[in-house]
Design a protein around this motif. Structure first.
Motif, PDB file in Angstrom:
ATOM      1  N   THR A 123       2.496  -6.941  -3.771  1.00  0.00           N
ATOM      2  CA  THR A 123       3.337  -6.642  -2.613  1.00  0.00           C
ATOM      3  C   THR A 123       3.405  -7.726  -1.544  1.00  0.00           C
ATOM      4  N   GLY A 124       2.859  -8.920  -1.799  1.00  0.00           N
ATOM      5  CA  GLY A 124       2.936  -9.994  -0.826  1.00  0.00           C
ATOM      6  C   GLY A 124       1.620 -10.215  -0.101  1.00  0.00           C
ATOM      7  N   THR A 125       1.498 -11.373   0.533  1.00  0.00           N
ATOM      8  CA  THR A 125       0.235 -11.775   1.159  1.00  0.00           C
ATOM      9  C   THR A 125       0.377 -11.978   2.658  1.00  0.00           C
ATOM     10  N   TYR A 131       5.505  -7.610 -11.501  1.00  0.00           N
ATOM     11  CA  TYR A 131       6.444  -8.086 -10.483  1.00  0.00           C
ATOM     12  C   TYR A 131       5.664  -8.541  -9.253  1.00  0.00           C
ATOM     13  N   CYS A 132       6.223  -9.495  -8.533  1.00  0.00           N
ATOM     14  CA  CYS A 132       5.612  -9.969  -7.291  1.00  0.00           C
ATOM     15  C   CYS A 132       6.681 -10.045  -6.204  1.00  0.00           C
ATOM     16  N   VAL A 133       6.262  -9.780  -4.969  1.00  0.00           N
ATOM     17  CA  VAL A 133       7.154  -9.877  -3.816  1.00  0.00           C
ATOM     18  C   VAL A 133       6.821 -11.138  -3.042  1.00  0.00           C
ATOM     19  N   PRO A 188      12.474 -10.487   2.049  1.00  0.00           N
ATOM     20  CA  PRO A 188      11.612 -10.722   0.887  1.00  0.00           C
ATOM     21  C   PRO A 188      12.431 -10.729  -0.406  1.00  0.00           C
ATOM     22  N   PHE A 189      11.812 -11.199  -1.480  1.00  0.00           N
ATOM     23  CA  PHE A 189      12.491 -11.304  -2.770  1.00  0.00           C
ATOM     24  C   PHE A 189      11.458 -11.128  -3.875  1.00  0.00           C
ATOM     25  N   PHE A 190      11.909 -11.148  -5.129  1.00  0.00           N
ATOM     26  CA  PHE A 190      11.027 -10.843  -6.255  1.00  0.00           C
ATOM     27  C   PHE A 190      10.958 -11.994  -7.258  1.00  0.00           C
ATOM     28  N   HIS A 201      13.925  -1.344  -3.354  1.00  0.00           N
ATOM     29  CA  HIS A 201      14.671  -2.597  -3.516  1.00  0.00           C
ATOM     30  C   HIS A 201      14.568  -3.112  -4.951  1.00  0.00           C
ATOM     31  N   LEU A 202      13.352  -3.115  -5.505  1.00  0.00           N
ATOM     32  CA  LEU A 202      13.158  -3.633  -6.858  1.00  0.00           C
ATOM     33  C   LEU A 202      13.974  -2.845  -7.874  1.00  0.00           C
ATOM     34  N   SER A 203      14.063  -1.537  -7.682  1.00  0.00           N
ATOM     35  CA  SER A 203      14.746  -0.686  -8.657  1.00  0.00           C
ATOM     36  C   SER A 203      16.264  -0.857  -8.640  1.00  0.00           C
ATOM     37  N   THR A 204      16.788  -1.611  -7.676  1.00  0.00           N
ATOM     38  CA  THR A 204      18.217  -1.923  -7.714  1.00  0.00           C
ATOM     39  C   THR A 204      18.504  -3.075  -8.674  1.00  0.00           C
TER      40      THR A 204
END
Length: 241
Positions: free
Chosen positions: A210-212, A41-43, A62-64, A195-198
């Motif tokens: 986790t983002g840059t 997964y990526c944010v 943010p989003f995935f 958030h991802l686990s929802t």
């Protein structure tokens, strides 16, 4: 064994029509062990400065998105410049390696599911990503392609502690090309997991990029990248000429 039971046993173990596919895995730092990878997964847009540098709306959360696990690249690899692009860019990121998970994980419990941390690169065909955004099409061509997910060895939490602050920076051909701090994330690692686990059931073997921070930039054939996060082994890759 009667014929009926034999047929049932054979049906339960069907033959593979192609050779069984290997499960991608990453090395664990300081151990003769590997971390098998289930999903990646990526944010997106998890640092305010990065959102501003790409001229996106800072009010949006943010989003995935995902990359295929066979797009992982290990430390010290030399990878080809990808096809179809004239704007190939680096994004350095902290990677979470999950030992367990579930749905609707509370923020207060999220860090308990982390096995360890690593340095990652979310390599991007930026021109293809922008074209897809303009046409309101999926991002896969810009984000999910061969060799798009370099990742270093994983350091267990028992060695590193939990990482919520510390310098994150990238050197391109020996010169600093990106620089930031983990504490500048909009969503912390625990909040990312919650958030991802929802939306998805997190499980052992998942990786979460986790983002840059700001200062993403172009990569060219022959370039050498060295990605660093305080407390973790560096990740080094080179782009074939």
């Amino acid at each position: 064994m009667g014929s009926g039971r034999l047929q049932a046993a054979q049906a339960a173990s069907p033959a593979s029509v192609i050779p069984p596919l290997p499960v991608p895995a990453l090395p664990v730092a300081g151990q003769n062990a590997i971390f098998p990878v289930r999903r990646v997964y990526c944010v997106g847009r998890n640092y305010l400065a990065h959102i501003k540098e790409l001229n996106h709306d800072t009010r949006e959360p943010p989003f995935f998105f995902q990359k295929a696990r066979d797009m992982l690249v290990q430390n010290n690899a030399a990878i080809p410049y990808p096809t179809l692009t004239h704007d190939y860019e680096h994004e350095i990121e902290l990677v979470l390696a999950m030992k367990s998970g579930g749905m609707n994980i509370p923020v207060s419990d999220a860090e308990n599911h982390i096995y360890g941390y690593a340095v990652g690169l979310d390599m991007t065909r930026r021109d293809l990503q922008k074209q897809a955004q303009e046409k309101r099409q999926p991002w896969e061509a810009g984000k999910s392609f061969d060799n798009a997910a370099p990742c270093g060895s994983i350091v267990p939490v028992t060695k590193s502690g939990h990482l919520n602050k510390g310098r994150i920076h990238l050197e391109l051909n020996g010169q600093t090309a990106a620089d930031g701090n983990l504490e500048d994330m909009i969503w912390s690692p625990a909040e990312i997991i919650a958030h991802l686990s929802t939306a998805f059931e997190i499980a052992a073997g998942d990786l979460i990029y986790t983002g840059t921070p700001r200062a993403v930039g172009k990569v060219s054939p022959g370039d050498k990248l060295a990605a660093h996060i305080d407390g973790l082994p560096s990740l080094r890759i080179s782009i074939l000429s």
